[in-house]
Design a protein around this motif. Structure first.
Motif, PDB file in Angstrom:
ATOM      1  N   ILE A  38       0.870  -1.367   0.298  1.00 58.41           N
ATOM      2  CA  ILE A  38      -0.216  -0.085  -0.011  1.00 58.41           C
ATOM      3  C   ILE A  38       0.756   0.726  -0.165  1.00 58.41           C
ATOM      4  O   ILE A  38       1.067   2.399  -1.149  1.00 58.41           O
ATOM      5  N   ALA A  39       1.817   1.699   0.922  1.00 58.36           N
ATOM      6  CA  ALA A  39       2.698   2.432   1.072  1.00 58.36           C
ATOM      7  C   ALA A  39       3.461   2.812  -0.523  1.00 58.36           C
ATOM      8  O   ALA A  39       3.372   3.409  -0.958  1.00 58.36           O
ATOM      9  N   GLU A  40       3.569   1.740  -1.180  1.00 58.71           N
ATOM     10  CA  GLU A  40       4.505   1.538  -2.693  1.00 58.71           C
ATOM     11  C   GLU A  40       3.309   1.916  -4.002  1.00 58.71           C
ATOM     12  O   GLU A  40       3.510   2.986  -4.132  1.00 58.71           O
ATOM     13  N   ARG A  41       1.983   1.736  -3.102  1.00 55.58           N
ATOM     14  CA  ARG A  41       1.167   2.428  -4.400  1.00 55.58           C
ATOM     15  C   ARG A  41       0.945   3.629  -4.263  1.00 55.58           C
ATOM     16  O   ARG A  41       0.700   4.294  -4.889  1.00 55.58           O
ATOM     17  N   ALA A  42       0.336   3.885  -2.713  1.00 54.13           N
ATOM     18  CA  ALA A  42       0.528   5.446  -2.301  1.00 54.13           C
ATOM     19  C   ALA A  42       1.669   6.416  -2.966  1.00 54.13           C
ATOM     20  O   ALA A  42       1.832   7.529  -3.190  1.00 54.13           O
ATOM     21  N   ARG A  43       2.877   5.468  -2.555  1.00 49.87           N
ATOM     22  CA  ARG A  43       4.571   6.110  -3.242  1.00 49.87           C
ATOM     23  C   ARG A  43       4.168   6.953  -5.045  1.00 49.87           C
ATOM     24  O   ARG A  43       4.490   8.425  -5.809  1.00 49.87           O
ATOM     25  N   TRP A  44       3.522   5.582  -5.619  1.00 50.20           N
ATOM     26  CA  TRP A  44       3.410   6.013  -7.237  1.00 50.20           C
ATOM     27  C   TRP A  44       2.233   7.424  -7.770  1.00 50.20           C
ATOM     28  O   TRP A  44       2.483   7.930  -8.069  1.00 50.20           O
ATOM     29  N   MET A  45       1.144   7.196  -6.719  1.00 44.78           N
ATOM     30  CA  MET A  45       0.069   7.894  -6.771  1.00 44.78           C
ATOM     31  C   MET A  45       0.931   9.405  -6.202  1.00 44.78           C
ATOM     32  O   MET A  45       0.115  10.699  -6.997  1.00 44.78           O
ATOM     33  N   ARG A  46       1.424   9.098  -5.426  1.00 43.67           N
ATOM     34  CA  ARG A  46       1.953  10.543  -5.235  1.00 43.67           C
ATOM     35  C   ARG A  46       2.689  11.859  -6.375  1.00 43.67           C
ATOM     36  O   ARG A  46       2.506  12.587  -6.619  1.00 43.67           O
ATOM     37  N   ARG A  47       3.484  10.553  -6.927  1.00 38.17           N
ATOM     38  CA  ARG A  47       4.335  11.566  -7.714  1.00 38.17           C
ATOM     39  C   ARG A  47       3.699  11.614  -9.020  1.00 38.17           C
ATOM     40  O   ARG A  47       3.856  12.311  -9.273  1.00 38.17           O
ATOM     41  N   ARG A  48       2.648  11.011  -9.603  1.00 40.69           N
ATOM     42  CA  ARG A  48       2.167  10.817 -10.769  1.00 40.69           C
ATOM     43  C   ARG A  48       1.110  11.433 -10.537  1.00 40.69           C
ATOM     44  O   ARG A  48       1.080  12.825 -11.473  1.00 40.69           O
ATOM     45  N   ALA A  49       0.361  12.365  -9.160  1.00 36.09           N
ATOM     46  CA  ALA A  49      -0.698  13.393  -9.076  1.00 36.09           C
ATOM     47  C   ALA A  49       0.600  15.098  -9.115  1.00 36.09           C
ATOM     48  O   ALA A  49       0.185  15.528  -9.813  1.00 36.09           O
ATOM     49  N   MET A  50       1.322  14.562  -8.778  1.00 40.65           N
ATOM     50  CA  MET A  50       2.559  15.895  -8.736  1.00 40.65           C
ATOM     51  C   MET A  50       2.936  16.043 -10.382  1.00 40.65           C
ATOM     52  O   MET A  50       2.649  16.748 -10.818  1.00 40.65           O
ATOM     53  N   GLN A  51       3.519  14.674 -10.628  1.00 38.56           N
ATOM     54  CA  GLN A  51       3.619  15.383 -12.807  1.00 38.56           C
ATOM     55  C   GLN A  51       1.987  16.000 -13.051  1.00 38.56           C
ATOM     56  O   GLN A  51       2.525  16.645 -13.725  1.00 38.56           O
ATOM     57  N   MET A  52       0.573  15.122 -12.354  1.00 43.07           N
ATOM     58  CA  MET A  52       0.460  15.988 -12.981  1.00 43.07           C
ATOM     59  C   MET A  52      -0.413  17.435 -13.178  1.00 43.07           C
ATOM     60  O   MET A  52      -0.424  18.425 -13.915  1.00 43.07           O
ATOM     61  N   VAL A  53      -0.486  17.683 -11.389  1.00 45.06           N
ATOM     62  CA  VAL A  53      -0.319  18.773 -10.807  1.00 45.06           C
ATOM     63  C   VAL A  53       0.025  20.114 -12.170  1.00 45.06           C
ATOM     64  O   VAL A  53       0.386  20.979 -12.500  1.00 45.06           O
ATOM     65  N   HIS A  54       2.108  19.192 -12.189  1.00 42.21           N
ATOM     66  CA  HIS A  54       2.695  20.100 -12.295  1.00 42.21           C
ATOM     67  C   HIS A  54       2.548  20.839 -13.960  1.00 42.21           C
ATOM     68  O   HIS A  54       2.652  21.044 -14.308  1.00 42.21           O
ATOM     69  N   GLY A  55       2.451  19.263 -14.340  1.00 42.64           N
ATOM     70  CA  GLY A  55       1.987  19.141 -15.928  1.00 42.64           C
ATOM     71  C   GLY A  55       1.279  20.073 -16.683  1.00 42.64           C
ATOM     72  O   GLY A  55       0.824  20.847 -17.704  1.00 42.64           O
ATOM     73  N   LYS A  56      -0.455  20.354 -15.448  1.00 37.62           N
ATOM     74  CA  LYS A  56      -0.897  20.870 -16.450  1.00 37.62           C
ATOM     75  C   LYS A  56      -0.979  22.471 -15.595  1.00 37.62           C
ATOM     76  O   LYS A  56      -1.581  23.859 -15.894  1.00 37.62           O
ATOM     77  N   GLY A  57      -0.422  22.324 -14.616  1.00 35.39           N
ATOM     78  CA  GLY A  57      -0.356  24.001 -14.271  1.00 35.39           C
ATOM     79  C   GLY A  57      -1.321  24.228 -13.091  1.00 35.39           C
ATOM     80  O   GLY A  57      -1.553  25.479 -13.140  1.00 35.39           O
ATOM     81  N   LEU A  58      -2.317  23.553 -12.767  1.00 32.29           N
ATOM     82  CA  LEU A  58      -3.931  23.443 -11.972  1.00 32.29           C
ATOM     83  C   LEU A  58      -3.602  22.069 -11.200  1.00 32.29           C
ATOM     84  O   LEU A  58      -2.844  21.234 -11.142  1.00 32.29           O
ATOM     85  N   GLY A  59      -4.719  22.233 -10.149  1.00 34.03           N
ATOM     86  CA  GLY A  59      -4.671  21.459  -9.274  1.00 34.03           C
ATOM     87  C   GLY A  59      -4.427  21.681  -7.888  1.00 34.03           C
ATOM     88  O   GLY A  59      -3.893  22.946  -7.207  1.00 34.03           O
ATOM     89  N   HIS A  60      -4.662  20.104  -6.759  1.00 32.12           N
ATOM     90  CA  HIS A  60      -5.106  20.824  -5.288  1.00 32.12           C
ATOM     91  C   HIS A  60      -3.701  19.382  -4.475  1.00 32.12           C
ATOM     92  O   HIS A  60      -4.347  18.877  -3.993  1.00 32.12           O
TER      93      HIS A  60
END
Lengths: 321, 272
Positions: free
Chosen positions: B11-33
């Motif tokens: 679960i911790a590993e999945r959460a790490r992936w989710m955090r990294r991917r969300a960071m990429q999405m927010v940085h890439g789009k320039g929007l998000g929470h």
């Protein structure tokens, strides 16, 4: 159900609503009722007795009432969320927007004692803004039945339809309008009922004003005016074909127990202005109403046979001019 | 995916992936929470990979457990969880908030499988979850309903209507999780309209209440996976807004802040 009633009889359409819902619930276990301490005002005591576990009374809490309706629909139920329409549509408007219509949940919203039924209680308890508010939410079917038969038909249709519906009911006494002008009775959302044929002008009414429109047409017939009357029971989707056909009679009057702006009058004006400019007189309310009994509030707004006839004469004179 | 329960480490590993991917999405789009995405990542990872019974191939399966994301603005964490859970391909995440994308800034169930309600305005998901739990109870089904709200979101009065209705109806199949990161959009909750004692409030409303470390998958797994009692259950998950990125942690400005390229590089290094 109402066949055999004498023409002078009048009915509280809530009885047709409740009887029909109970009948449908007996054969469809998915049907549940959700209320806000409104069992009595919704005439649901019989439903509660027959299906106690299927009546959810959230108490005086309209936001959770509508949210719970959406959740029940998520769980495969067919919830009829029934409350005084002023609170259902006003207090919970964002829930109606986001949880029901935008989420696309199969929830039936049932506004009770709508319009100015609670006349003396004042504008907080009037529900005359609901047409404007809910007509803006698409795709929400907005139905305004005019008599017990339309009420029963609307409840049956709502139960069978997979999608959000607002049924705007009244507790006012109205007559059974009988068959359409063609001698039959049919109900289909988006299809106005032609209650009286006529070629000189058209009165488009809905709910509690349809019988008043028929009264007006009767008196105008005595003056030689041949006036069509539509029961526009479905405010949304609007029967645009019937409105444009009305425009072809050369003069239109709308009559509604609601704010004219944004309501039926607004909808007809939008359509006609864009596609078929025509003299249009709109009868209804124009702002917060003062305290008063229903008859007084109706009369002051011109919502009477005489008032609608007068509006029709104005429209006819503009047509002539 | 109840039959395929992940370990706390997984679960911790999945959460790490989710955090990294969300960071990429927010940085890439320039929007998000991103702040709220990071605070809720371990909670969603625990739910989707250790608790919920669902089948991504059958998103409408009537007997699925439901998860309602009431804090609908945290789509970075919701969409990455749904993607990791198998509801859609990773490629779709690239369209986050693009014109016409199925990945709206707030979730839309009509576009995206696995979304239970179109949340966004706060205080909506919890009442909907009450209705979902009521339906399960009416059906005599043992399917469960979980709802996550933000902590600032608890200021919305509709939540307290929902809390009363759930307790009155004995909805033991309902679990409310509060992402208690102590920050709302502009300031600490304590300086805005204070929530504490949140646990005592829910207890007074007739709920079973637990506090848990919202970043400890083992603790979350034990608590969220535990059988219910005769009452609805509130789990106050103590979290850190911006968790995992040193310069984002516990700062309200990262509620909807967007990292610069330089900040993004540091963040990804810290989340590696």
């Amino acid at each position: 159900m109402m066949d055999g009633a004498s023409p002078s009889s009048t009915f509280d359409c809530r009885k047709a609503w409740a009887a029909t819902l109970e009948e449908l619930a007996a054969s469809d276990p998915r049907i549940v009722a959700v209320v806000n301490d409104s069992v009595g005002s919704s005439n649901l005591a019989g439903f509660q007795k027959a299906f106690p576990e299927r009546l959810v009374n959230v108490g005086i809490a309209e936001q959770v009432m509508v949210g719970v309706g959406a959740g029940l629909a998520n769980g495969g139920k067919v919830p009829f969320v029934s409350a005084a329409s002023c609170f259902l549509t006003g207090r919970a408007l964002e829930q109606v927007k986001a949880d029901v219509v935008y989420s696309g949940y199969n929830v039936k919203l049932v506004g009770q004692s709508s319009g100015v039924a609670y006349g003396e209680l004042g504008a907080t308890h009037h529900s005359i803004e609901d047409f404007a508010w809910l007509r803006a939410l698409q795709p929400l079917t907005v139905i305004v039945p005019a008599d017990p038969w339309e009420t029963e038909a609307a409840v049956r249709w709502a139960a069978s339809h997979d999608g959000p519906v607002y049924l705007r009911l009244s507790r006012m006494q109205v007559p059974d309008l009988g068959p359409d002008a063609n001698g039959a009775r049919s109900f289909e959302p988006g299809k106005a009922r032609v209650m009286r044929e006529g070629a000189d002008a058209t009165i488009i009414a809905c709910g509690t004003t349809v019988h008043l429109a028929l009264e007006a047409a009767d008196s105008l017939a005595g003056e030689g005016h041949d006036v069509r009357v539509l029961s526009m029971h479905s405010l949304s989707p609007l029967d645009e074909t019937a409105v444009l056909a009305a425009a072809a009679t050369g003069a239109i009057v709308t009559a509604e127990e609601a704010l004219v702006s944004g309501g039926l009058g607004g909808a007809v004006a939008e359509l006609c202005a864009a596609h078929a400019p025509v003299p249009l007189e709109r009868v209804g309310f124009t702002g917060f109403q003062k305290t008063g009994d229903v008859a007084t509030l109706f009369a002051d707004a011109g919502l009477s046979g005489q008032g609608i006839a007068a509006a029709t004469r104005r429209a006819l004179s503009r047509k002539a001019g | 995916m109840k039959d395929d329960i992940a370990t706390a480490e997984q679960i911790a590993e999945r959460a790490r992936w989710m955090r990294r991917r969300a960071m990429q999405m927010v940085h890439g789009k320039g929007l998000g929470h991103i702040g709220g995405d990071l605070s809720a990542a371990d909670i969603l990872a625990t739910l989707y990979f250790g608790v919920l019974n669902f089948d991504p191939a059958r998103p409408d399966w009537p007997e699925r457990d439901r998860f309602v994301m009431s804090k609908g603005h945290a789509t970075g964490v919701l969409y990455t969880a749904l993607c990791a859970a198998g509801y859609f391909e990773d490629e779709l995440l690239e369209s986050y908030m693009a014109p016409g994308s199925r990945l709206n800034g707030h979730p839309n169930r009509n576009y995206l499988p696995g979304v239970e309600a179109n949340t966004g305005p706060l205080g909506h998901g919890f009442p909907i979850a009450v209705g979902i739990a009521l339906a399960a109870k009416l059906d005599g089904s043992d399917r469960r309903t979980f709802v996550l709200t933000g902590d600032g979101e608890q200021q919305e009065g509709s939540n307290w209507e929902a809390a009363m209705v759930a307790a009155h109806n004995g909805l033991s199949n309902l679990t409310l999780i509060v992402d208690r990161n102590h920050l709302q959009q502009g300031a600490p909750t304590a300086e805005t309209t204070a929530l504490d004692p949140l646990d005592a409030k829910y207890a007074a409303f007739g709920w079973e209440v637990h506090e848990v470390d919202g970043h400890d998958p083992a603790a979350l797994l034990a608590r969220l996976g535990a059988p219910g009692t005769d009452r609805p259950r509130a789990i106050i998950a103590q979290t850190v807004k911006g968790k995992g990125v040193s310069f984002m942690e516990n700062l309200a400005k990262w509620h909807h802040g967007v990292p610069s390229d330089e900040e993004f590089a540091i963040a990804m290094k810290e989340l590696a």
